[in-house]
Write an enzyme that holds these catalytic residues in place. Structure first.
Site, short mmCIF file in Angstrom:
data_model
loop_
_atom_site.label_atom_id
_atom_site.label_comp_id
_atom_site.label_asym_id
_atom_site.label_seq_id
_atom_site.Cartn_x
_atom_site.Cartn_y
_atom_site.Cartn_z
N ALA A 152 0.83 -1.21 0.00
CA ALA A 152 0.00 0.00 0.00
C ALA A 152 0.86 1.26 0.00
O ALA A 152 0.59 2.23 -0.72
CB ALA A 152 -0.93 -0.01 1.21
N TYR A 153 1.91 1.24 0.80
CA TYR A 153 2.83 2.38 0.89
C TYR A 153 3.55 2.58 -0.44
O TYR A 153 3.65 3.69 -0.96
CB TYR A 153 3.83 2.10 2.01
CG TYR A 153 4.80 3.21 2.32
CD1 TYR A 153 4.35 4.45 2.78
CD2 TYR A 153 6.17 3.01 2.21
CE1 TYR A 153 5.25 5.46 3.10
CE2 TYR A 153 7.07 4.00 2.53
CZ TYR A 153 6.61 5.23 2.97
OH TYR A 153 7.51 6.22 3.28
N ALA A 154 4.04 1.48 -1.02
CA ALA A 154 4.76 1.55 -2.28
C ALA A 154 3.87 2.08 -3.40
O ALA A 154 4.31 2.89 -4.23
CB ALA A 154 5.30 0.17 -2.65
N ALA A 155 2.62 1.64 -3.42
CA ALA A 155 1.70 2.09 -4.47
C ALA A 155 1.49 3.60 -4.40
O ALA A 155 1.52 4.29 -5.43
CB ALA A 155 0.36 1.36 -4.32
N LYS A 157 3.47 5.85 -2.93
CA LYS A 157 4.73 6.56 -3.18
C LYS A 157 5.06 6.61 -4.67
O LYS A 157 5.54 7.62 -5.18
CB LYS A 157 5.87 5.91 -2.40
CG LYS A 157 5.86 6.20 -0.91
CD LYS A 157 5.92 7.68 -0.64
CE LYS A 157 6.15 7.99 0.84
NZ LYS A 157 6.05 9.45 1.12
#
Length: 250
Positions: A152-155, A157
């Site tokens: 979720a964080y990577a998406a 960012k």
């Protein structure tokens, strides 16, 4: 004093990387407005900043209240008469393996990180156009390298990196620079991650060529000062890896 009297907004500025950048910037003459949901930490940081920059201030705000973000920008411009730098640093997320990540965790990451970045940039655009100002957004090795449990964080960012490149192209003609910092720093978030996944933390640490996590003010903050200053006027659309050499982009 590279940032003398530059009015700067930093989201998530009450501590961690945001606080480090705020301290580095006021020491270079900036007037920094930190926007954060944490009132106690925000007021404490405000006092520290005002020792160097009496006009700096703290605004308590919940960045997930997207309808209010334009009002925050306009309130700041009304008070100071200008806006020179926007730093979109705030972001919250939870760590879960991709197959087990519910929509609620995806929403958390986008509502605290991507959407505030989007709406604050839109609100700030006319004022940054006037000042030929700077935007500093934040990426992460979690997205660039695909760290486990960080879907979720990577998406969010990587979505921020995408709109940063678009606006760098669209706003370049207006004299606005848009750049991205991808940090590895000894922040509260990293410390929590170290406690939750100590083996993974040590594995990441072992791969940092410079052998340490960055200092939020002396390492990350100084690069933010550079990107907010006239020294970086011929740099835009770039992801700056401030990670001790962990990721070496080609």
């Amino acid at each position: 004093m590279k940032l003398q009297d530059k009015v700067t907004i930093i989201t998530g500025g009450a501590g961690g990387i945001g606080g480090g950048m705020a301290k580095a910037m006021v020491k270079e003459g900036a007037i920094v407005v930190i926007v954060d949901v944490n009132e106690q930490l925000g007021k404490e940081m405000e006092k520290q900043l005002q020792e160097f920059s009496p006009e700096s201030m703290f605004i308590q705000a919940d960045l997930t209240d997207h309808a209010n973000l334009k009002n925050i920008v306009e309130e700041i411009v009304k008070k100071y008469g200008r806006l020179n730098v926007l730093v979109n640093n705030a972001h919250a997320s939870r760590q879960t393996m991709f197959a087990e990540t519910p929509k609620e965790e995806l929403d958390l990451s986008f509502n605290t990180g991507f959407y505030p970045t989007w709406y604050l940039m839109q609100a700030a655009y006319p004022y940054l156009k006037e000042s030929k100002g700077n935007v500093i957004n934040f990426a992460s090795g979690a997205g660039i390298n695909g760290h486990e449990t960080q879907a979720a964080y990577a998406a969010a960012k990587e979505a921020i990196r995408g709109i940063s490149r678009v606006t760098a192209n669209e706003w370049g003609r207006d004299g606005i620079n848009v750049n991205i910092i991808s940090p590895v720093a000894d922040s509260p978030g990293v410390r929590a991650w170290a406690e939750a996944q100590p083996e993974y933390y040590q594995a990441v640490l072992s791969k940092i060529p410079l052998g340490r996590f960055g200092h939020v003010e002396e390492d990350i903050g100084r690069v933010a000062v550079f990107l907010a200053s006239e020294d970086s006027k011929y740099i835009t659309g770039q992801t700056i890896m401030v990670d001790g050499g962990t990721t070496q982009l080609r």
